[in-house]
Design a protein around this motif. Structure first.
Motif, PDB file in Angstrom:
ATOM      1  N   LEU A 103      -8.549 -20.718  11.456  1.00 59.33           N
ATOM      2  CA  LEU A 103      -7.762 -19.480  11.531  1.00 59.33           C
ATOM      3  C   LEU A 103      -7.059 -19.221  10.207  1.00 59.33           C
ATOM      4  CD1 LEU A 103      -6.622 -17.085  13.112  1.00 59.33           C
ATOM      5  CD2 LEU A 103      -4.779 -18.602  13.902  1.00 59.33           C
ATOM      6  N   HIS A 104      -6.582 -20.275   9.579  1.00 59.28           N
ATOM      7  CA  HIS A 104      -5.878 -20.131   8.304  1.00 59.28           C
ATOM      8  C   HIS A 104      -6.795 -19.510   7.251  1.00 59.28           C
ATOM      9  CE1 HIS A 104      -3.089 -22.156   5.103  1.00 59.28           C
ATOM     10  NE2 HIS A 104      -3.071 -20.849   5.059  1.00 59.28           N
ATOM     11  N   GLU A 105      -7.988 -20.047   7.110  1.00 56.56           N
ATOM     12  CA  GLU A 105      -8.928 -19.495   6.136  1.00 56.56           C
ATOM     13  C   GLU A 105      -9.346 -18.077   6.518  1.00 56.56           C
ATOM     14  OE1 GLU A 105      -9.454 -20.719   3.145  1.00 56.56           O
ATOM     15  OE2 GLU A 105      -8.051 -22.269   3.792  1.00 56.56           O
ATOM     16  N   ALA A 106      -9.479 -17.816   7.806  1.00 59.39           N
ATOM     17  CA  ALA A 106      -9.793 -16.459   8.255  1.00 59.39           C
ATOM     18  C   ALA A 106      -8.690 -15.493   7.833  1.00 59.39           C
ATOM     19  CB  ALA A 106      -9.987 -16.430   9.768  1.00 59.39           C
ATOM     20  N   HIS A 107      -7.439 -15.911   7.989  1.00 57.98           N
ATOM     21  CA  HIS A 107      -6.323 -15.059   7.564  1.00 57.98           C
ATOM     22  C   HIS A 107      -6.429 -14.731   6.082  1.00 57.98           C
ATOM     23  CE1 HIS A 107      -2.813 -14.624  10.524  1.00 57.98           C
ATOM     24  NE2 HIS A 107      -3.895 -14.869  11.239  1.00 57.98           N
ATOM     25  N   HIS A 108      -6.803 -15.711   5.268  1.00 57.11           N
ATOM     26  CA  HIS A 108      -6.916 -15.463   3.833  1.00 57.11           C
ATOM     27  C   HIS A 108      -8.000 -14.422   3.544  1.00 57.11           C
ATOM     28  CE1 HIS A 108      -4.762 -19.419   2.536  1.00 57.11           C
ATOM     29  NE2 HIS A 108      -3.966 -18.559   3.145  1.00 57.11           N
ATOM     30  N   GLU A 109      -9.087 -14.465   4.294  1.00 52.34           N
ATOM     31  CA  GLU A 109     -10.136 -13.453   4.143  1.00 52.34           C
ATOM     32  C   GLU A 109      -9.632 -12.078   4.611  1.00 52.34           C
ATOM     33  OE1 GLU A 109     -13.576 -13.675   3.184  1.00 52.34           O
ATOM     34  OE2 GLU A 109     -13.104 -15.654   2.373  1.00 52.34           O
ATOM     35  N   VAL A 110      -8.928 -12.061   5.741  1.00 54.76           N
ATOM     36  CA  VAL A 110      -8.389 -10.802   6.268  1.00 54.76           C
ATOM     37  C   VAL A 110      -7.389 -10.209   5.271  1.00 54.76           C
ATOM     38  CG1 VAL A 110      -7.048  -9.736   8.135  1.00 54.76           C
ATOM     39  CG2 VAL A 110      -8.804 -11.434   8.678  1.00 54.76           C
ATOM     40  N   MET A 111      -6.617 -11.071   4.605  1.00 53.48           N
ATOM     41  CA  MET A 111      -5.660 -10.595   3.597  1.00 53.48           C
ATOM     42  C   MET A 111      -6.348  -9.783   2.510  1.00 53.48           C
ATOM     43  SD  MET A 111      -3.102 -13.705   2.794  1.00 53.48           S
ATOM     44  CE  MET A 111      -2.278 -14.527   4.149  1.00 53.48           C
ATOM     45  N   GLU A 112      -7.538 -10.222   2.116  1.00 53.74           N
ATOM     46  CA  GLU A 112      -8.281  -9.478   1.094  1.00 53.74           C
ATOM     47  C   GLU A 112      -8.578  -8.070   1.586  1.00 53.74           C
ATOM     48  OE1 GLU A 112      -8.999 -10.435  -2.033  1.00 53.74           O
ATOM     49  OE2 GLU A 112      -7.891 -12.300  -1.663  1.00 53.74           O
ATOM     50  N   CYS A 113      -8.987  -7.955   2.828  1.00 47.96           N
ATOM     51  CA  CYS A 113      -9.293  -6.644   3.413  1.00 47.96           C
ATOM     52  C   CYS A 113      -8.023  -5.804   3.576  1.00 47.96           C
ATOM     53  CB  CYS A 113      -9.986  -6.821   4.762  1.00 47.96           C
ATOM     54  SG  CYS A 113     -11.592  -7.643   4.663  1.00 47.96           S
ATOM     55  N   LEU A 114      -6.954  -6.437   4.026  1.00 46.25           N
ATOM     56  CA  LEU A 114      -5.684  -5.734   4.199  1.00 46.25           C
ATOM     57  C   LEU A 114      -5.184  -5.222   2.854  1.00 46.25           C
ATOM     58  CD1 LEU A 114      -3.287  -4.877   5.961  1.00 46.25           C
ATOM     59  CD2 LEU A 114      -2.379  -7.207   5.720  1.00 46.25           C
ATOM     60  N   GLY A 115      -5.229  -6.074   1.848  1.00 44.81           N
ATOM     61  CA  GLY A 115      -4.801  -5.661   0.510  1.00 44.81           C
ATOM     62  C   GLY A 115      -5.628  -4.517  -0.028  1.00 44.81           C
ATOM     63  N   GLN A 116      -6.938  -4.583   0.196  1.00 43.72           N
ATOM     64  CA  GLN A 116      -7.827  -3.516  -0.254  1.00 43.72           C
ATOM     65  C   GLN A 116      -7.489  -2.201   0.441  1.00 43.72           C
ATOM     66  OE1 GLN A 116     -11.984  -4.469   0.221  1.00 43.72           O
ATOM     67  NE2 GLN A 116     -12.638  -2.390  -0.223  1.00 43.72           N
ATOM     68  N   MET A 117      -7.250  -2.259   1.757  1.00 44.36           N
ATOM     69  CA  MET A 117      -6.917  -1.048   2.506  1.00 44.36           C
ATOM     70  C   MET A 117      -5.621  -0.434   1.979  1.00 44.36           C
ATOM     71  SD  MET A 117      -5.879  -0.511   6.516  1.00 44.36           S
ATOM     72  CE  MET A 117      -4.399  -1.485   6.299  1.00 44.36           C
ATOM     73  N   LEU A 118      -4.618  -1.263   1.754  1.00 45.28           N
ATOM     74  CA  LEU A 118      -3.328  -0.752   1.273  1.00 45.28           C
ATOM     75  C   LEU A 118      -3.445  -0.188  -0.133  1.00 45.28           C
ATOM     76  CD1 LEU A 118      -1.017  -3.531   2.732  1.00 45.28           C
ATOM     77  CD2 LEU A 118      -1.307  -1.182   3.568  1.00 45.28           C
ATOM     78  N   TRP A 119      -4.188  -0.874  -1.001  1.00 42.00           N
ATOM     79  CA  TRP A 119      -4.384  -0.401  -2.369  1.00 42.00           C
ATOM     80  C   TRP A 119      -5.066   0.960  -2.365  1.00 42.00           C
ATOM     81  CZ3 TRP A 119      -8.584   0.803  -5.451  1.00 42.00           C
ATOM     82  CH2 TRP A 119      -8.331   0.906  -6.823  1.00 42.00           C
ATOM     83  N   THR A 120      -6.126   1.091  -1.546  1.00 41.94           N
ATOM     84  CA  THR A 120      -6.857   2.358  -1.454  1.00 41.94           C
ATOM     85  C   THR A 120      -5.941   3.464  -0.946  1.00 41.94           C
ATOM     86  OG1 THR A 120      -8.954   1.201  -1.083  1.00 41.94           O
ATOM     87  CG2 THR A 120      -8.846   3.509  -0.384  1.00 41.94           C
ATOM     88  N   SER A 121      -5.134   3.159   0.050  1.00 42.05           N
ATOM     89  CA  SER A 121      -4.206   4.150   0.599  1.00 42.05           C
ATOM     90  C   SER A 121      -3.195   4.597  -0.452  1.00 42.05           C
ATOM     91  CB  SER A 121      -3.484   3.557   1.814  1.00 42.05           C
ATOM     92  OG  SER A 121      -2.484   4.427   2.273  1.00 42.05           O
ATOM     93  N   GLN A 122      -2.648   3.645  -1.183  1.00 42.57           N
ATOM     94  CA  GLN A 122      -1.666   3.982  -2.217  1.00 42.57           C
ATOM     95  C   GLN A 122      -2.296   4.823  -3.321  1.00 42.57           C
ATOM     96  OE1 GLN A 122      -0.267   0.082  -3.294  1.00 42.57           O
ATOM     97  NE2 GLN A 122       1.342   0.107  -1.738  1.00 42.57           N
ATOM     98  N   ARG A 123      -3.507   4.474  -3.717  1.00 45.95           N
ATOM     99  CA  ARG A 123      -4.201   5.208  -4.777  1.00 45.95           C
ATOM    100  C   ARG A 123      -4.568   6.624  -4.361  1.00 45.95           C
ATOM    101  NH1 ARG A 123      -3.449   3.147  -9.693  1.00 45.95           N
ATOM    102  NH2 ARG A 123      -4.434   1.163 -10.005  1.00 45.95           N
ATOM    103  N   SER A 124      -5.008   6.775  -3.112  1.00 46.36           N
ATOM    104  CA  SER A 124      -5.496   8.079  -2.647  1.00 46.36           C
ATOM    105  C   SER A 124      -4.389   8.971  -2.103  1.00 46.36           C
ATOM    106  CB  SER A 124      -6.557   7.897  -1.564  1.00 46.36           C
ATOM    107  OG  SER A 124      -5.964   7.378  -0.373  1.00 46.36           O
ATOM    108  N   GLY A 125      -3.262   8.354  -1.706  1.00 46.56           N
ATOM    109  CA  GLY A 125      -2.195   9.115  -1.074  1.00 46.56           C
ATOM    110  C   GLY A 125      -2.474   9.408   0.388  1.00 46.56           C
ATOM    111  N   LEU A 126      -3.542   8.824   0.924  1.00 43.66           N
ATOM    112  CA  LEU A 126      -3.904   9.027   2.325  1.00 43.66           C
ATOM    113  C   LEU A 126      -3.358   7.877   3.167  1.00 43.66           C
ATOM    114  CD1 LEU A 126      -7.620  10.101   1.785  1.00 43.66           C
ATOM    115  CD2 LEU A 126      -5.682  11.587   2.356  1.00 43.66           C
ATOM    116  N   PRO A 127      -3.254   8.078   4.483  1.00 48.04           N
ATOM    117  CA  PRO A 127      -2.809   6.981   5.353  1.00 48.04           C
ATOM    118  C   PRO A 127      -3.795   5.815   5.296  1.00 48.04           C
ATOM    119  CG  PRO A 127      -2.862   9.071   6.554  1.00 48.04           C
ATOM    120  CD  PRO A 127      -3.507   9.305   5.220  1.00 48.04           C
ATOM    121  N   PRO A 128      -3.333   4.610   5.590  1.00 49.01           N
ATOM    122  CA  PRO A 128      -4.243   3.459   5.631  1.00 49.01           C
ATOM    123  C   PRO A 128      -5.372   3.701   6.629  1.00 49.01           C
ATOM    124  CG  PRO A 128      -1.971   2.722   5.695  1.00 49.01           C
ATOM    125  CD  PRO A 128      -1.939   4.223   5.849  1.00 49.01           C
TER     126      PRO A 128
END
Length: 143
Positions: A103-128
């Motif tokens: 589960l710990h390693e899975a969380h680290h992988e999910v973090m990459e996806c979460l970070g990507q989603m937030l970065w894209t949202s911030q860059r585009s100005g659109l909701p996550p």
């Protein structure tokens, strides 16, 4: 809606660490945070001094991971999977956890996806985009 400041988040994790070490009772949220803290002994030094933690700067250029951001992402993912929000995140994370055997390693992988989603949202100005987030986790789970 609760919107903690950076200092609030840092103090929360430092206080949780202090309470756990002192054997004091923890709130349910602190208990979840404490579980993640225990899996990251490399952060214990940062958590031991709340005043230094509040003043610290964790710049990417320094090559240090921000322990508070990392732990907050673990906590966020735990909350998301606990209530399955966005819908499907629990199943996707469970699948990834089974594939990785951790589960710990899975969380680290999910973090990459979460970070990507937030970065894209911030860059585009659109909701996550929750669907893109879950799709990213699913792709990691099935590679």
């Amino acid at each position: 809606m609760f919107a903690p400041t950076q200092h609030d988040v840092r103090r929360f994790f430092c206080e949780t660490f202090r309470k756990e070490r002192a054997g004091e009772p923890l709130t349910p949220l602190e208990a979840i945070a404490s579980d993640w803290i225990s899996q990251h002994p490399e952060y214990h030094g940062d958590l031991a001094d709340a005043e230094a933690a509040v003043a610290a700067s964790f710049e990417v250029e320094e090559g240090r991971t921000n322990p508070f951001l990392h732990l907050a992402m673990h906590l966020s993912i735990s909350e998301q999977t606990g209530v399955d929000q966005p819908r499907g995140i629990r199943q996707a994370t469970d699948l990834l956890s089974r594939r990785l055997g951790s589960l710990h390693e899975a969380h680290h992988e999910v973090m990459e996806c979460l970070g990507q989603m937030l970065w894209t949202s911030q860059r585009s100005g659109l909701p996550p985009d929750g669907e893109a987030y879950i799709d990213c986790v699913r792709r990691r789970a099935t590679r």
